[in-house]
Design an enzyme around this catalytic site. Structure first.
Site, PDB file in Angstrom:
ATOM      1  CG  HIS A  87     -53.824 -12.500  33.087  1.00 44.93           C
ATOM      2  ND1 HIS A  87     -55.118 -12.189  33.389  1.00 44.93           N
ATOM      3  CD2 HIS A  87     -53.759 -12.535  31.738  1.00 44.93           C
ATOM      4  CE1 HIS A  87     -55.815 -12.037  32.272  1.00 44.93           C
ATOM      5  NE2 HIS A  87     -55.006 -12.253  31.256  1.00 44.93           N
ATOM      6  CG  ASP A 139     -55.854 -11.493  36.691  1.00 46.47           C
ATOM      7  OD1 ASP A 139     -54.761 -10.903  36.588  1.00 46.47           O
ATOM      8  OD2 ASP A 139     -56.494 -11.942  35.717  1.00 46.47           O
ATOM      9  N   GLY A 241     -57.328 -11.068  24.822  1.00 46.46           N
ATOM     10  CA  GLY A 241     -57.080  -9.713  24.342  1.00 46.46           C
ATOM     11  C   GLY A 241     -57.979  -8.695  25.015  1.00 46.46           C
ATOM     12  CB  SER A 243     -56.972 -10.042  29.787  1.00 43.74           C
ATOM     13  OG  SER A 243     -57.423 -11.337  29.648  1.00 43.74           O
ATOM     14  N   GLY A 244     -58.007  -7.415  31.342  1.00 44.13           N
ATOM     15  CA  GLY A 244     -57.613  -6.136  31.922  1.00 44.13           C
ATOM     16  C   GLY A 244     -58.634  -5.046  31.661  1.00 44.13           C
TER      17      GLY A 244
HETATM   18  C1  4AZ Z   1     -57.860 -14.394  27.955  1.00 50.40           C
HETATM   19  O1  4AZ Z   1     -57.207 -15.343  27.498  1.00 50.40           O
HETATM   20  C2  4AZ Z   1     -59.299 -14.605  28.250  1.00 50.40           C
HETATM   21  N1  4AZ Z   1     -64.120 -15.874  28.088  1.00 50.40           N
HETATM   22  C3  4AZ Z   1     -60.071 -13.554  28.680  1.00 50.40           C
HETATM   23  C4  4AZ Z   1     -61.415 -13.764  28.951  1.00 50.40           C
HETATM   24  C5  4AZ Z   1     -61.961 -15.020  28.799  1.00 50.40           C
HETATM   25  C6  4AZ Z   1     -61.203 -16.069  28.349  1.00 50.40           C
HETATM   26  C7  4AZ Z   1     -59.866 -15.866  28.073  1.00 50.40           C
HETATM   27  C8  4AZ Z   1     -63.418 -15.231  29.117  1.00 50.40           C
HETATM   28  O2  4AZ Z   1     -57.353 -13.307  28.145  1.00 50.40           O
END
Ligand code: 4AZ
Length: 756
Positions: A87, A139, A241, A243-244
């Site tokens: 994503h 993902d 932020g 993520s990944g």
């Molecule tokens: C995001 O928006 C995101 N609490 C990543 C992790 C989580 C929520 C949102 C988990 O990238």
């Protein structure tokens, strides 16, 4: 993730450009050792309980940059390969060009060009064919670097689990990243990599938590290939932020990547743990993509079998967490009630919002700021909390930046020198998230707020019902103003007090906060009753818009999801609406549709004439009541008798006891019609001796408006509308019938008289 959440630098432009990291010493052809090791950082001490990672602790952590700033995390799995989340790279179903991305390796803080950091261009981004949206799984993404990373103490790959690898639930693992430290709260400078310990949750436990309904009826169906980590009580999590980035677990002295940070509902919320892409099920896909790349990622054999009994799919308890805030043994005995004691001033009432922070009106302290006494000198300040033997000392005062000029932001946070142990008392009050929607009809109470004297009587025990958002908004809002929909922050919260109506009193000398209860849990919903004098319904500034500021300052206030959400059903508007015509004092002619309690007809006045008659008057402006002459003057008399006018109690409650028998003669009832915009318009007054024949008020418009400048006449477009058959609000237009009597009217100029 500081205490718990990770942080994004998404919006902030990161000062060093990718070029600043360029490692000129690196030769892209440099040879890597054949026996590539994985998952073994150089030994370093980690600060237990700390949130900043020590340099070198997580050498596989990378930062993915786009447009000059950090967007996502990733993990180095081989010198030329980075694992991340799909994503991060897919916008509107399209993969973003690899050339726009760069990978920063070996960074600890993103503040300055770090020693030993390397930057690589991205040659290719690979995403599984079946990826479409985070909540549908798959993902993950692989990034092939344009040139291999140079491995060293700060840059090393993590181990990947084989498809058969099992991570026991309950295992303590670590997530890392530069993401937000709270929802919508970026990691502060110097942007040091954050780490948080998260426990793996079994599929059943996680599904159980995500099946708990939440606001907007949000639940989630976990899919194969997803994995959860966190705690039922929330408070430690990944966030935007992160993520990944990797979720890693140590086994046999090596770190294996169990998950890729993917999504969740909010960050750190109760019963909403972080959702990760499980890495093990994607062994084959990863192997396929990196085929022929030497050295490739390492998939060591699982060092030890997880202890039997803790593996899936063994039975797991479905342990949901209950709110830790907002419980009171009885209304009025608020365990969060805090009194801030400043030498030389009366105590200021506020509310405990976490172990260490008290929220109170800034106006209690702003005079100290302006009088030149430095607010930093908090040595003598004390905070009294329920059931605490001694008053607490104060370490810090943080006023809201708009506190001195905006009443809605009249807030300050005081940090206690030492956190208090939470128990039945003291216990913090729950705070609403910005999207919280206090349902019309919610039961609310008052708590003291600021320096006001307590109201006489059982004020704190008075119970109110929250009025519908449309009515509250339009009463105090502007004509044509859009009414906030559920989920958008309201501009006001209006409680209606049955008891206040009955007591016939108002407390204009007191300062209050508004507490509303959902499922037995109390939320601090509003502050500072801003309705002037005895104007009703009372209106409070909603606190929910300040949730992000409070959580930013306190990093641990008890923001709690909405607990009641059966809205959208009958009666509640969900379509966009605007406010009907208004006056400078707010909308005229509005009354609560469902009138839970309180005044059914808020403009009705009781006109008490010379102690022996009561008739109906109509409030047409803040200082003026319209009444029929035959009510006010005795036959043949021209002197105006002694008249008292009671406002705000007609229509709902019977006349006060003791007055009832002698004054039951109510004459001159008004004829009101509702316009399309929803406003009620006074059409006529009953002629003497009749309850059916009305004299039109319209012909008196010139006289009324000359006398009362502020009286509001609906423009021609707002002409009265006759409701459909069966909704018989107004009788046929007797008032306009030819030969109808002229109204003989009296305007009474009000002077404040009694305030019991
Ligand atoms: C995001 O928006 C995101 N609490 C990543 C992790 C989580 C929520 C949102 C988990 O990238």
């Amino acid at each position: 993730m500081s205490q718990h959440l990770l942080l994004p630098l998404v919006i902030l432009a990161i000062s060093p450009t990718p070029g600043a990291f360029q490692d000129s010493a690196l030769s892209p052809t440099q040879e890597e050792p054949e026996d590539l090791d994985c998952g073994r950082p150089e030994p370093t001490a980690r600060i237990v309980g700390g949130s900043d990672a020590q340099p070198g602790t997580w050498p596989w952590q990378v930062s993915l940059h786009h447009g000059g700033g950090h967007i996502c995390g990733g993990s180095l799995i081989a010198p030329s390969w980075v694992l991340s989340a799909a994503h991060c790279f897919v916008r509107n179903g399209t993969l973003e060009p690899a050339a726009e991305w760069s990978v920063v390796l070996g960074a600890h803080s993103q503040d300055a060009p770090p020693d030993g950091a390397q930057v690589r261009a991205v040659a290719a981004i690979l995403v599984p064919d079946n990826y479409s949206a985070v909540e549908l799984g798959a993902d993950l993404a692989l990034l092939r670097l344009a040139a291999p990373a140079r491995l060293g103490p700060a840059v090393r790959p993590v181990c990947l689990p084989r498809a058969s690898h099992q991570f026991a639930h309950g295992t303590a693992c670590w997530a890392t990243g530069w993401g937000d430290v709270q929802e919508a709260d970026p990691l502060p400078l110097p942007w040091v990599l954050q780490e948080v310990e998260l426990r793996l949750l079994g599929e059943a436990a996680c599904q159980c938590l995500y099946s708990q309904p939440g606001p907007f009826n949000l639940t989630l169906q976990l899919l194969p290939g997803m994995l959860c980590a966190g705690y039922p009580e929330g408070r430690r999590d990944t966030c935007q932020g992160d993520s990944g980035g990797p979720l890693v677990c140590e086994e046999g002295g090596r770190w294996f990547q169990a998950g890729i940070t993917s999504f969740g509902f909010g960050c750190g919320r109760r019963n909403r743990p972080g959702v990760f892409t499980a890495v093990a099920p994607y062994e084959a896909w990863i192997q396929e993509q990196v085929m022929g790349s030497e050295p490739g990622p390492v998939f060591p054999i699982q060092p030890q079998e997880p202890q039997s009994g803790s593996r899936e799919p063994t039975e797991e308890n479905c342990t949901i967490a209950l709110p830790e805030c907002g419980k009171a043994s009885r209304p009025g005995a608020w365990p969060w009630e805090a009194q801030v004691m400043v030498p030389g001033s009366r105590p200021c009432h506020g509310a405990l919002v976490s172990e260490s922070w008290v929220l109170a009106p800034a106006s209690c302290f702003l005079d100290l700021l302006s009088s030149g006494r430095p607010p930093r000198d908090l040595e003598a300040w004390r905070v009294r909390l329920p059931s605490r033997p001694r008053a607490e000392r104060v370490a810090r005062l943080v006023p809201h930046e708009n506190a001195s000029w905006e009443d809605a932001s009249d807030l300050a946070l005081l940090q206690l020198r030492a956190p208090v142990n939470l128990s039945a008392a003291p216990r913090p009050v729950c705070l609403p998230h910005p999207e919280h929607y206090f349902l019309p009809g919610s039961r609310c109470r008052l708590a003291r707020w600021g320096r006001g004297e307590p109201a006489p009587g059982p004020s704190a025990l008075l119970e109110a019902e929250l009025l519908g958002g449309w009515w509250c908004h339009c009463l105090y809002g502007r004509q044509g103003a859009p009414v906030p929909l559920p989920g958008d922050p309201p501009l006001a919260l209006c409680p209606a007090y049955q008891e206040e109506e009955e007591a016939g009193r108002c407390w204009n000398d007191s300062r209050w906060s508004l507490l509303c209860r959902e499922e037995g849990t109390w939320f601090l919903a509003g502050i500072r009753d801003f309705s002037s004098d005895c104007l009703r319904p009372r209106a409070f500034f909603p606190l929910q818009t300040h949730g992000p500021w409070i959580s930013h300052v306190t990093r641990g206030a008890y923001l709690e999801d909405q607990l009641a959400w059966h809205w959208g059903l009958e009666g509640e508007e969900t379509e966009a609406q605007t406010c009907p015509p208004h006056t400078e004092h707010g909308a005229c002619g509005l009354r609560p549709e469902a009138a839970p309690v309180g005044v059914l007809w808020p403009w009705l006045a009781e006109v008490h004439v010379a102690g022996d008659r009561v008739c109906t008057g109509i409030l047409v402006a803040p200082g003026w009541v319209l009444a029929a002459t035959h009510c006010v003057l005795r036959l043949g008399s021209t002197t105006v008798p002694y008249i008292e006018v009671y406002l705000g109690r007609a229509g709902a409650s019977p006349l006060p006891q003791g007055h009832q028998l002698s004054r039951l003669v109510t004459s001159a009832p008004p004829l009101l019609c509702q316009t399309e915009g929803g406003s009620w318009v006074l059409m006529g007054m009953a002629v003497r001796g009749s309850r059916e024949l009305f004299a039109a008020v319209g012909p008196e418009e010139a006289w009324i408006s000359q006398t009362v400048g502020e009286a509001h006449f609906l423009p021609p477009s707002g002409s009265p509308y006759w409701p459909p058959v069966g909704n018989n609000l107004c009788p046929p237009d007797l008032a306009r019938a030819s030969g109808s009597p002229r109204a003989v009217l009296f305007l009474l100029l009000l002077t404040p008289l009694i305030q019991s």
